[in-house]
Design a protein around this motif. Sequence first.
Motif, short mmCIF file in Angstrom:
data_model
loop_
_atom_site.label_atom_id
_atom_site.label_comp_id
_atom_site.label_asym_id
_atom_site.label_seq_id
_atom_site.Cartn_x
_atom_site.Cartn_y
_atom_site.Cartn_z
N ILE A 163 0.84 -1.19 0.00
CA ILE A 163 0.00 0.00 0.00
C ILE A 163 0.88 1.24 0.00
N GLY A 164 0.40 2.28 -0.65
CA GLY A 164 1.12 3.54 -0.67
C GLY A 164 0.19 4.69 -1.02
N ILE A 165 0.70 5.89 -0.89
CA ILE A 165 -0.04 7.10 -1.22
C ILE A 165 0.72 7.82 -2.32
N ARG A 166 0.05 8.09 -3.41
CA ARG A 166 0.69 8.77 -4.53
C ARG A 166 0.85 10.24 -4.17
N THR A 167 2.08 10.69 -4.06
CA THR A 167 2.33 12.08 -3.69
C THR A 167 2.63 12.95 -4.91
N ASN A 168 3.06 12.34 -6.01
CA ASN A 168 3.29 13.08 -7.24
C ASN A 168 1.99 13.10 -8.02
N THR A 169 1.38 14.26 -8.17
CA THR A 169 0.08 14.34 -8.83
C THR A 169 0.20 14.50 -10.34
N ASN A 170 1.41 14.58 -10.86
CA ASN A 170 1.60 14.68 -12.31
C ASN A 170 1.86 13.30 -12.90
N PHE A 171 1.31 13.06 -14.09
CA PHE A 171 1.51 11.78 -14.75
C PHE A 171 1.36 11.96 -16.26
N THR A 172 1.87 10.99 -16.99
CA THR A 172 1.74 10.99 -18.43
C THR A 172 0.95 9.74 -18.82
N PRO A 173 -0.25 9.93 -19.39
CA PRO A 173 -1.05 8.76 -19.80
C PRO A 173 -0.31 7.94 -20.86
N ILE A 174 -0.52 6.62 -20.82
CA ILE A 174 0.11 5.73 -21.80
C ILE A 174 -0.32 6.14 -23.20
N GLY A 175 0.66 6.25 -24.08
CA GLY A 175 0.39 6.59 -25.47
C GLY A 175 0.26 8.09 -25.73
N GLN A 176 0.46 8.91 -24.69
CA GLN A 176 0.37 10.36 -24.87
C GLN A 176 1.67 11.02 -24.46
N ALA A 177 1.97 12.16 -25.07
CA ALA A 177 3.19 12.87 -24.75
C ALA A 177 2.95 13.92 -23.67
N ALA A 178 1.75 14.45 -23.62
CA ALA A 178 1.45 15.54 -22.69
C ALA A 178 1.26 15.02 -21.27
N GLN A 179 1.84 15.77 -20.35
CA GLN A 179 1.71 15.41 -18.94
C GLN A 179 0.40 15.99 -18.40
N MET A 180 -0.23 15.27 -17.50
CA MET A 180 -1.48 15.72 -16.89
C MET A 180 -1.28 15.78 -15.38
N SER A 181 -2.24 16.40 -14.71
CA SER A 181 -2.17 16.50 -13.26
C SER A 181 -3.49 16.04 -12.66
#
Length: 181
Positions: A121-139
Amino acid sequence: KVRRAEAKALRTSIKESMNKWRDEHRLSSTVMAGDINAAKWSYYDTDNPEAMDEDRMEADAGMITWMETNLPLQDLFREKHPNTRAHTRVPQGKKALTEVARRLDQIWTSKEITTHPTTRIGIRTNTNFTPIGQAAQMSLQGDHLPVIADLPIDCAGLAEGSTPTWTPCKELLLRTKPPDD
């Protein structure tokens, strides 16, 4: 008094639902997850810089202690990370000036899941991610951080090579017969 009545009704509902589930599914594993809206320890479950006493409890800790006492479940994060300071809700806007971050989002599990060697178990602290197959980062949006758990439950019955949480077995009980008088 209204809040006390609401809290009591909530506790009663949780306990009745849990008892009904356990009665119908005696051998099942149980997972309860959600925004509990309560934190237990001021030091461990908040980012309050003034919380230096590790034994100080939050004002709403009664809900957590009630769950620990009345439900056959364990706080999975706290069992796996007993000494880690963590939070899942980060106040936004004006609330960030007056409130501390708190660990409100929790996953509670039955003992065989909590103690299973593959449970994580863990808590995601980084709220930024890059969806698979996309170049743009999202939050991620919102004031809650995701709590992510890897549990040893094969809900669909499709997992291959899984390790069971427990193995059912039968025992033969032999007793001596009392002598006839």
